[in-house]
Structures are given as structure tokens and as C-alpha cells.
Scaffold this active site. Structure first.
Site, PDB file in Angstrom:
ATOM      1  CB  SER A 196       2.402   2.979   3.982  1.00  0.00           C
ATOM      2  OG  SER A 196       3.773   3.019   3.669  1.00  0.00           O
ATOM      3  NE  ARG A 239       3.150   9.489  15.430  1.00  0.00           N
ATOM      4  CZ  ARG A 239       2.601  10.659  15.791  1.00  0.00           C
ATOM      5  NH1 ARG A 239       2.394  10.928  17.065  1.00  0.00           N
ATOM      6  NH2 ARG A 239       2.247  11.536  14.874  1.00  0.00           N
ATOM      7  CB  ALA A 298      -0.894   0.025   1.246  1.00  0.00           C
ATOM      8  N   GLY A 345      -0.845  16.425   9.164  1.00  0.00           N
ATOM      9  CA  GLY A 345      -1.448  15.100   9.354  1.00  0.00           C
ATOM     10  C   GLY A 345      -0.953  14.359  10.582  1.00  0.00           C
ATOM     11  CE1 TYR A 358      -1.301   3.871   5.023  1.00  0.00           C
ATOM     12  CE2 TYR A 358      -0.980   4.873   7.185  1.00  0.00           C
ATOM     13  CZ  TYR A 358      -0.922   3.773   6.352  1.00  0.00           C
ATOM     14  OH  TYR A 358      -0.501   2.575   6.844  1.00  0.00           O
ATOM     15  CG  PHE A 363       8.773  16.714  10.740  1.00  0.00           C
ATOM     16  CD1 PHE A 363       9.621  17.564  10.047  1.00  0.00           C
ATOM     17  CD2 PHE A 363       8.600  15.421  10.255  1.00  0.00           C
ATOM     18  CE1 PHE A 363      10.289  17.145   8.897  1.00  0.00           C
ATOM     19  CE2 PHE A 363       9.261  14.998   9.118  1.00  0.00           C
ATOM     20  CZ  PHE A 363      10.116  15.861   8.442  1.00  0.00           C
ATOM     21  CG  ASN A 367       5.096   5.104  14.933  1.00  0.00           C
ATOM     22  OD1 ASN A 367       3.971   5.259  15.399  1.00  0.00           O
ATOM     23  ND2 ASN A 367       5.653   5.973  14.117  1.00  0.00           N
TER      24      ASN A 367
HETATM   25  N1  UDP Z   1       9.548  12.809  12.547  1.00  0.00           N
HETATM   26  C1  UDP Z   1      10.394  13.902  12.675  1.00  0.00           C
HETATM   27  N2  UDP Z   1      11.371  14.078  11.732  1.00  0.00           N
HETATM   28  C2  UDP Z   1      11.539  13.220  10.673  1.00  0.00           C
HETATM   29  C3  UDP Z   1      10.684  12.104  10.567  1.00  0.00           C
HETATM   30  C4  UDP Z   1       9.690  11.929  11.523  1.00  0.00           C
HETATM   31  O1  UDP Z   1      10.275  14.696  13.605  1.00  0.00           O
HETATM   32  O2  UDP Z   1      12.439  13.453   9.838  1.00  0.00           O
HETATM   33  C5  UDP Z   1       8.485  12.599  13.554  1.00  0.00           C
HETATM   34  C6  UDP Z   1       7.083  12.620  12.954  1.00  0.00           C
HETATM   35  O3  UDP Z   1       6.573  13.924  12.891  1.00  0.00           O
HETATM   36  C7  UDP Z   1       6.338  11.725  13.939  1.00  0.00           C
HETATM   37  C8  UDP Z   1       7.387  10.731  14.420  1.00  0.00           C
HETATM   38  O4  UDP Z   1       8.642  11.319  14.109  1.00  0.00           O
HETATM   39  O5  UDP Z   1       5.883  12.471  15.036  1.00  0.00           O
HETATM   40  C9  UDP Z   1       7.299   9.382  13.737  1.00  0.00           C
HETATM   41  O6  UDP Z   1       7.230   9.609  12.341  1.00  0.00           O
HETATM   42  P1  UDP Z   1       7.346   8.436  11.288  1.00  0.00           P
HETATM   43  O7  UDP Z   1       7.312   9.066   9.923  1.00  0.00           O
HETATM   44  O8  UDP Z   1       8.522   7.583  11.623  1.00  0.00           O
HETATM   45  O9  UDP Z   1       6.069   7.535  11.537  1.00  0.00           O
HETATM   46  P2  UDP Z   1       4.481   7.884  11.534  1.00  0.00           P
HETATM   47  O10 UDP Z   1       4.155   8.226  12.961  1.00  0.00           O
HETATM   48  O11 UDP Z   1       4.230   8.983  10.571  1.00  0.00           O
HETATM   49  O12 UDP Z   1       3.861   6.595  11.108  1.00  0.00           O
END
Ligand code: UDP
Length: 331
Positions: free
Chosen positions: A79, A223, A77, A284, A143, A210, A172
Site C-alpha cells: 500500500s 492531503r 495489500a 508518485g 499502487y 518531501f 489519508n
Molecule cells: N510526507 C513527507 N515526509 C514524510 C512522509 C510523508 O513530506 O516523511 C508527505 C508526502 O509526500 C505526502 C504527505 O506527506 O504529501 C502524506 O504522505 P503519506 O505517506 O502519509 O500518505 P500518502 O498521501 O502517500 O497516502
């Protein structure tokens, strides 16, 4: 008695670890994967790889020709939460279309057990944390919405055709095969732990956090990281449950870690600094996603073998150090 299973997305991160677990218990596995994000080298030896798209009737027919299948496990998918906010209609259409085509084909070929890789993204603004299965489904991204649609479609597939299903909502997924045979290799990589580790190794620019203005103790998102081998084990238990009934489970460790805590843990595990800066929020992203996995623990006796974030990161680090180019052979 050995069984034969069809695994879509078996060349991907979670899918490949499940294939390994099925083969380890003596089952046969056919993988259908278009290799758009997966890697042929991630498909464990002993599995049959059919390279093709679920949306291609010819590829689907080639895969089902290897049946009859005791189950279909659907990992393939689009994702990424962030991508789905930029390309909502592609996410909704592709994931729904492919999932429905696969469900229809499974029914047509007499399959009775279907496992869907579902997601914590079903819960966009959870009111109960850790999140139980009866939390209302209210996705925070296209998603998550696409997976919610497929969970609903599977209810109809059971009512009308008797197809039993397990919807496993991963929080996660992280870590790597403790035996060092498989790991995580997304291109481009967007997941926190591999990016943190590559930043520690100096193989990527500093990590961007982020957002640090979320309503959490340190301002960064929280997470629930779950070891990919523990996820694979949950699938094996779900397959057993499916001999009698359909199930829906949230899958995590029940402990949340902020982005800053992940960075600090990675620094301890690797003994290196993780260079990072703070950037804007990613669209998101809910502030906190932590699973209650009480239901699968009580009903199926699932218990994670690797619940510690340190272990999860250590296994990911070991694989990354042994495979600095991932599944790609260095030139
Ligand atoms: N995150 C971040 N910097 C990055 C990638 C992810 O701060 O370069 C944060 C993201 O905003 C989330 C957490 O890490 O809060 C986990 O993100 P990931 O993309 O690993 O998994 P998701 O929760 O989106 O499935």
C-alpha cells in the site's frame, strides 16, 4: 442477528479498527493476515486470527472453513505509493493476484458482499477538487493502478456472479482508536503523522518534507486526513448498503492540510517542536488530494465524528505516548 465476516489484513492499521467496530456491534470476525506488516497484537480479542497468505490456497481454505461469511472485507495489500514507483511490477502483480484469488474464493463460497479498501491514489491528477466519485480514474502510481484493476474486477464479479461490492477510496487514514486500544504501527513507518509525532518525541531523526515546490499555497503537498474510527464506521454503513446494491465512495473530510500545516498542528497538540528539513519530492505524489464525501453523506448518512485534524493528531499522539514501541513489547 450477529453475522460472521472475513477480514484480510485485519492485523493492519485500518483493518484492526474495523475488526474492533464489528466486534463492538456483536458480529464474529475471522482475520486472515500474513503478519508481514500487521501485528498479531493488533487483532482485537474475540476475533479469530488465521496467519497466512491470501496467495496460499491452504491458508485461504483454512480461513473459509470458518464461514459461511456474510461478507469479505479486503484490506491486505501492498500500500505504499513510493514503493510502488520503485517496484511497479511487484505491486501490480501481488495486489491483483491476491485480490482476484480472494474474489474468486468469495464467489466459490457463496459470499454476496465484498468490501475493497481502495484509495485516493486512483486519482493521479484530479481536475475537480474536492474529488467526486465521477472524477475519471487515472492513477498516478502502480499502487493506485492495482486498486483500479480490482475495482474493475469487482464490476465483472457482479455482472457474472452477482457479487455485490463496496469500493471505499480512503484518503489519508490517520488517528487511533479514541478508546486507546489500537493505533498505527508500520515498519518501516512512512506515513506523515506518525513520523511527525516521533520526530516531536525525539524518537526519530528530523522529518524530511518531501518537496516544497508544489503548486500549493505553501509549496508542500495537501492531503485529506480522515480518522480511522470514522473510516471504520463508513465500512459498517457500506455493509448495510450492500444488502441491496453495490457502492463506490470517496472517503475524506473534504478539508486539505499541507505538510507544513500538519507539522504546525502537531506542534500545537504535542507542545513540542517538530524538527524537519526540506528534501526532494517523492515520486508518485500528486500535489493535492482532497475528497468530496458528499455521496456517502447523502446516501448512507455517514458523518465523521472526528473531522478536526487536531483531534486526529491528538488520538495518534495519545496512543504513541502509551505505546512508544508500538505493538512490540519493550525489552
Ligand atoms: N510526507 C513527507 N515526509 C514524510 C512522509 C510523508 O513530506 O516523511 C508527505 C508526502 O509526500 C505526502 C504527505 O506527506 O504529501 C502524506 O504522505 P503519506 O505517506 O502519509 O500518505 P500518502 O498521501 O502517500 O497516502
Amino acid at each position: 442477528m450477529p453475522e460472521t465476516h472475513l477480514v484480510t489484513g485485519g492485523a493492519g492499521f485500518v483493518g484492526s479498527h474495523l475488526v474492533l467496530a464489528l466486534l463492538a456491534r456483536g458480529d464474529r470476525v475471522v482475520v486472515l493476515d500474513d503478519l508481514s506488516t500487521g501485528h498479531a497484537a493488533a487483532v482485537p480479542e474475540g476475533a479469530v486470527l488465521i496467519t497466512g497468505r491470501i496467495g496460499d490456497p491452504d491458508a485461504l481454505a483454512r480461513a473459509f472453513a470458518h464461514g459461511p461469511f456474510a461478507s469479505v472485507l479486503h484490506f491486505a495489500a501492498l500500500s505504499l505509493v513510493g514503493d510502488s514507483m520503485r517496484e511497479p511490477y511487484r505491486y501490480l502483480a501481488e495486489n491483483a493476484k491476491n485480490g482476484l484469488a480472494l474474489i474468486e474464493a468469495a464467489v466459490a463460497h457463496g459470499v454476496t458482499r465484498f468490501v475493497l479498501s481502495s484509495t485516493a491514489a486512483l486519482f493521479g491528477a484530479p481536475t475537480t477538487i474536492p474529488i467526486p466519485e465521477d472524477e475519471p480514474i487515472d492513477p498516478g502510481s502502480p499502487y493506485g493502478e492495482s486498486k483500479a484493476w480490482l475495482e474493475r474486477a469487482l464490476i465483472w464479479a457482479e455482472r457474472i456472479h452477482g457479487l455485490r461490492s463496496a469500493c471505499l477510496r480512503y484518503f489519508n487514514a490517520a488517528g487511533a482508536d479514541p478508546g486507546g486500544r489500537l493505533g498505527e504501527d508500520h515498519r518501516p513507518e512512512t506515513h506523515l503523522i506518525p513520523l511527525v509525532l516521533d520526530a516531536a518525541a525525539g524518537r526519530r531523526p528530523p522529518l524530511t518534507v518531501f518537496g516544497d515546490d508544489y503548486p500549493t499555497p505553501d509549496g508542500t503537498c495537501i492531503r485529506d486526513y480522515i480518522h480511522v474510527a470514522d473510516l471504520a464506521e463508513a465500512h459498517l454503513l457500506a455493509l448495510e448498503a450492500l444488502t441491496t446494491r453495490s457502492v463506490r465512495y470517496n472517503l475524506g473530510n473534504g478539508t486539505g492540510y499541507s505538510v507544513r500545516e500538519v507539522i504546525a498542528t502537531a506542534e500545537r497538540v504535542t507542545g513540542r517542536r517538530v524538527p524537519h528539513t526540506v528534501g526532494p519530492r517523492r515520486a508518485g505524489d500528486p500535489p493535492v488530494l482532497v475528497a468530496s464525501s458528499r455521496r456517502i453523506r447523502e446516501e448512507l448518512g455517514w458523518a465523521p465524528r472526528y473531522p478536526e485534524l487536531e483531534t486526529i493528531i491528538a488520538h495518534a499522539w495519545a496512543w504513541r505516548q502509551a505505546h512508544p514501541d508500538g505493538y512490540r513489547q519493550p525489552r
